[in-house]
Design a protein around this motif. Structure first.
Motif, PDB file in Angstrom:
ATOM      1  N   LYS A   6     -93.234 -24.135  20.211  1.00  0.00           N
ATOM      2  CA  LYS A   6     -93.064 -24.193  21.660  1.00  0.00           C
ATOM      3  C   LYS A   6     -94.082 -25.145  22.275  1.00  0.00           C
ATOM      4  N   ARG A   7     -95.310 -25.059  21.797  1.00  0.00           N
ATOM      5  CA  ARG A   7     -96.354 -25.914  22.346  1.00  0.00           C
ATOM      6  C   ARG A   7     -96.141 -27.374  21.954  1.00  0.00           C
ATOM      7  N   LEU A   8     -95.669 -27.544  20.739  1.00  0.00           N
ATOM      8  CA  LEU A   8     -95.513 -28.906  20.208  1.00  0.00           C
ATOM      9  C   LEU A   8     -94.450 -29.678  20.993  1.00  0.00           C
ATOM     10  N   PHE A  10     -93.441 -29.063  24.041  1.00  0.00           N
ATOM     11  CA  PHE A  10     -93.655 -28.907  25.496  1.00  0.00           C
ATOM     12  C   PHE A  10     -92.583 -28.020  26.148  1.00  0.00           C
ATOM     13  N   ILE A  11     -92.174 -26.947  25.405  1.00  0.00           N
ATOM     14  CA  ILE A  11     -91.115 -26.080  25.943  1.00  0.00           C
ATOM     15  C   ILE A  11     -91.552 -25.448  27.264  1.00  0.00           C
ATOM     16  N   ASP A  12     -92.829 -25.012  27.309  1.00  0.00           N
ATOM     17  CA  ASP A  12     -93.301 -24.324  28.509  1.00  0.00           C
ATOM     18  C   ASP A  12     -93.240 -25.225  29.735  1.00  0.00           C
ATOM     19  N   LEU A  13     -93.610 -26.484  29.543  1.00  0.00           N
ATOM     20  CA  LEU A  13     -93.608 -27.407  30.689  1.00  0.00           C
ATOM     21  C   LEU A  13     -92.183 -27.793  31.070  1.00  0.00           C
ATOM     22  N   LYS A  15     -89.454 -26.059  30.728  1.00  0.00           N
ATOM     23  CA  LYS A  15     -88.828 -24.940  31.456  1.00  0.00           C
ATOM     24  C   LYS A  15     -89.156 -25.005  32.936  1.00  0.00           C
ATOM     25  N   GLY A  16     -90.414 -25.268  33.220  1.00  0.00           N
ATOM     26  CA  GLY A  16     -90.836 -25.370  34.628  1.00  0.00           C
ATOM     27  C   GLY A  16     -90.193 -26.560  35.301  1.00  0.00           C
ATOM     28  N   ILE A  19     -86.699 -26.069  36.622  1.00  0.00           N
ATOM     29  CA  ILE A  19     -86.615 -25.390  37.931  1.00  0.00           C
ATOM     30  C   ILE A  19     -86.864 -26.374  39.062  1.00  0.00           C
TER      31      ILE A  19
END
Lengths: 190, 401
Positions: A6-8, A10-13, A15-16, A19
């Protein structure tokens, strides 16, 4: 391991960012204020006014001084004389220092004859203090200006009949909702 | 205070005076930061820039009039303050508001909690660097303020509750609107979470920052979400239910680590619970009156009247008085607290029987949270002070009073 992937990528970014990207296509919630105005809700506590009675063409105040008594910021100044023939109180001075007012609406709530009202007009900033120091004439003028731009035929403030409160508790003039009719002729005269 | 500290320190330390006009200190908080490089060695907060003498002013106003002062304590959650004040006097007088009034109060208190937490989230995220959440949160807050305008005619300084109930009834269509908005609100909270909870920058800035153990938090007197972030289950809504909290179902979210990130999660979950409570209140709200019969009138006289001895049987012209007086509000003192969005908000009121409070003391959560800043900031970087001030959710109007 899952977190690492996920970090590799950039899943978290991402996702944001999805939106924020979706929001581009939604309708704007902002308005261009001086040109465009939000409709003011019924019963908004704005500039003070004395109700011009449609029958007599004067203010309704009976000089009971209750408003001055309850005012938390003590911005209402009243003086009255007593008519020697009838014994009735005659209002001689009624002033509201709107710059001191905190717009709690206690005055219109206790008023036994629904004389005072906080109108739904809110744009009255000025460069001098005198403009917002209302005496009797100015208060009546405020009402005329307000009712002129009022869209409906009659006006009823919810502090005039206090919905939900036991009718026995409140003065008789407040027990039944009594709207003030918009009288255009008188407004133009003054 | 600051001057003395400067004289004592050696060459390697640097004193930075942060505030009172720093945008990230949320008001007029001043911090004397003793720095070594970029590490904080010691921090001394200075308060009092917004002192208005609310407690003293209340002694010169009648009970209903003094309520308007409480609006201006924590000006972003004025409804909770009003409720706390009214509740204290209701407990002193021994009156109980009608059921509908209780539900209305619970509903507006939770709406205030939502709006307060939204503002906290917005500014906290903005301080740390997330601009988008700021805009989104204000969008929803505007909606809640609009509901307040519909309910009582004012957006921030509402003065809506009244001793023994509330001032006005709420129309059915407004309640329906609020109910619909709560469904949207839950989705919005999910949006904020997607933007922040997993965000690597957010985690780097908040995890492990401002850690406080449960014991320390209790000994410092921290309450509210800041305490629950450390894992201490203390919520007045649950432990000493007031208004209609005993009749609604909700959870108290708890954190584990006691750091900024956990406090953030706590508040986010609390927002969901608040929306849940508002929904329940609207569903369960009965019809009926909104003001207790025994509640004092708005135009309460400041002085109690003398008792007339004898009365009607006496010859008119000679009326005997005694020195005894009618008690307008029962003599006595009371401390009553509610769960305000910031923490435990308590009012201690002493009554001498007259129409004015003899003494009003406010236990403001923000003031107590400021005293925790030195402990939380120890050994952190200067940039983390901003995060710590944000996470404690300080409003200076309440701290300085």
């Amino acid at each position: 391991m899952n977190n690492f992937i996920k970090r590799l990528f950039f899943i978290d970014l991402i996702k944001g960012l999805i939106i924020t990207f979706k929001t581009i296509f939604s309708t704007p919630v902002t308005i261009r204020y001086p040109k465009q105005k939000r409709p003011i809700e019924h019963g908004f506590r704005g500039r003070h006014a004395f109700v011009r009675d449609p029958e007599s063409g004067k203010e309704r105040c009976v000089a009971c001084t209750k408003c001055a008594q309850v005012c938390p910021s003590q911005c209402i100044y009243i003086d009255f004389a007593i008519n020697s023939e009838t014994g009735a109180r005659v209002l001689t001075k009624y002033e509201i220092d709107a710059l001191r007012c905190i717009f709690c609406g206690y005055c219109e709530e206790v008023c036994p004859v629904n004389a005072l009202v906080l109108t739904e007009f809110f744009e009255y900033a000025s460069y001098d203090r005198e403009t917002n120091y209302f005496n009797r004439e100015k208060l009546l003028n405020n009402w005329d200006n307000f009712i002129k731009h009022h869209e409906e035929v009659e006006y009823l403030n919810k502090f005039w009949y206090l919905p939900g409160i036991n009718r026995k508790r409140i003065p008789s003039a407040k027990r039944i909702p009594k709207p003030v009719l918009k009288v255009m002729d008188k407004v133009e005269d003054s | 205070m600051g001057q003395l500290e400067i004289e004592k320190i050696d060459e390697t330390t640097f004193v930075l005076q942060m505030g009172p006009h720093h945008p990230a200190t949320h008001g007029v908080l001043k911090l004397f930061c003793e720095l070594e490089g970029e590490r904080v060695k010691k921090i001394v907060p200075e308060v009092g820039y917004l002192h208005r003498g609310v407690e003293k002013l209340a002694e010169y106003k009648t009970y209903p009039a003094a309520m308007t002062l409480t609006d201006r304590l924590d000006y972003i959650s004025s409804m909770s303050n009003n409720i706390a004040y009214c509740l204290a006097i209701e407990r002193l007088m021994g009156i109980e508001p009608p059921v509908r009034a209780k539900f209305i109060r619970t509903m507006v208190a939770e709406l205030t909690r939502l709006s307060s937490h939204l503002l906290w989230l917005a500014t906290h995220a903005l301080d740390i660097g997330a601009m988008t959440v700021f805009l989104y949160a204000f969008r929803e807050r505007e909606q809640i303020l609009q509901f307040f305008e519909k309910i009582c005619g004012a957006r921030l300084t509402v003065s809506y509750p009244r001793i023994g109930g509330v001032r006005l009834d709420i129309k059915k269509n407004v309640l329906e609107e609020i109910y619909e908005f709560m469904k949207v609100m839950l989705k919005r909270v999910d949006e904020y979470e997607t933007l922040l909870t997993e965000n690597r920058i957010w985690i780097a800035r908040t995890k492990g920052i401002g850690v406080i153990s449960p014991e320390e938090a209790v000994s410092l007197g921290i309450t509210g979400p800041a305490l629950r972030g450390s894992g201490v289950c203390y919520d007045i809504r649950k432990h000493a239910p007031y208004d209609a909290y005993s009749e609604v179902d909700f959870e108290v979210p708890l954190g584990q680590q006691g750091d900024t990130y956990d406090r953030y999660l706590c508040r986010i979950r609390e927002m969901r619970q608040s929306a849940f409570i508002v929904k329940q209140c609207i569903e369960k709200m009965p019809e009926g009156e909104i003001l207790a019969e025994e509640s004092p009138d708005m135009d309460l006289t400041p002085q109690p009247k003398r008792i007339i001895k004898g009365g009607e049987s006496l010859w008119s012209g000679f009326v005997e008085f005694t020195d005894e007086k009618y008690e307008l509000i029962p003599k006595g003192e009371i401390y009553s607290a509610v769960e305000a969005p910031k923490g435990e908000l308590g009012f201690y009121i002493v009554s001498d029987g007259g129409g004015k409070p003899y003494r009003m003391r406010v236990r403001a959560p923000s003031f107590i949270h400021i005293s925790a800043i030195p402990k939380l900031c120890e050994g952190h970087l200067l940039a983390d002070i901003i995060a710590i001030i944000g996470t404690l959710d300080i409003v200076m109007g309440e701290a300085d009073r």
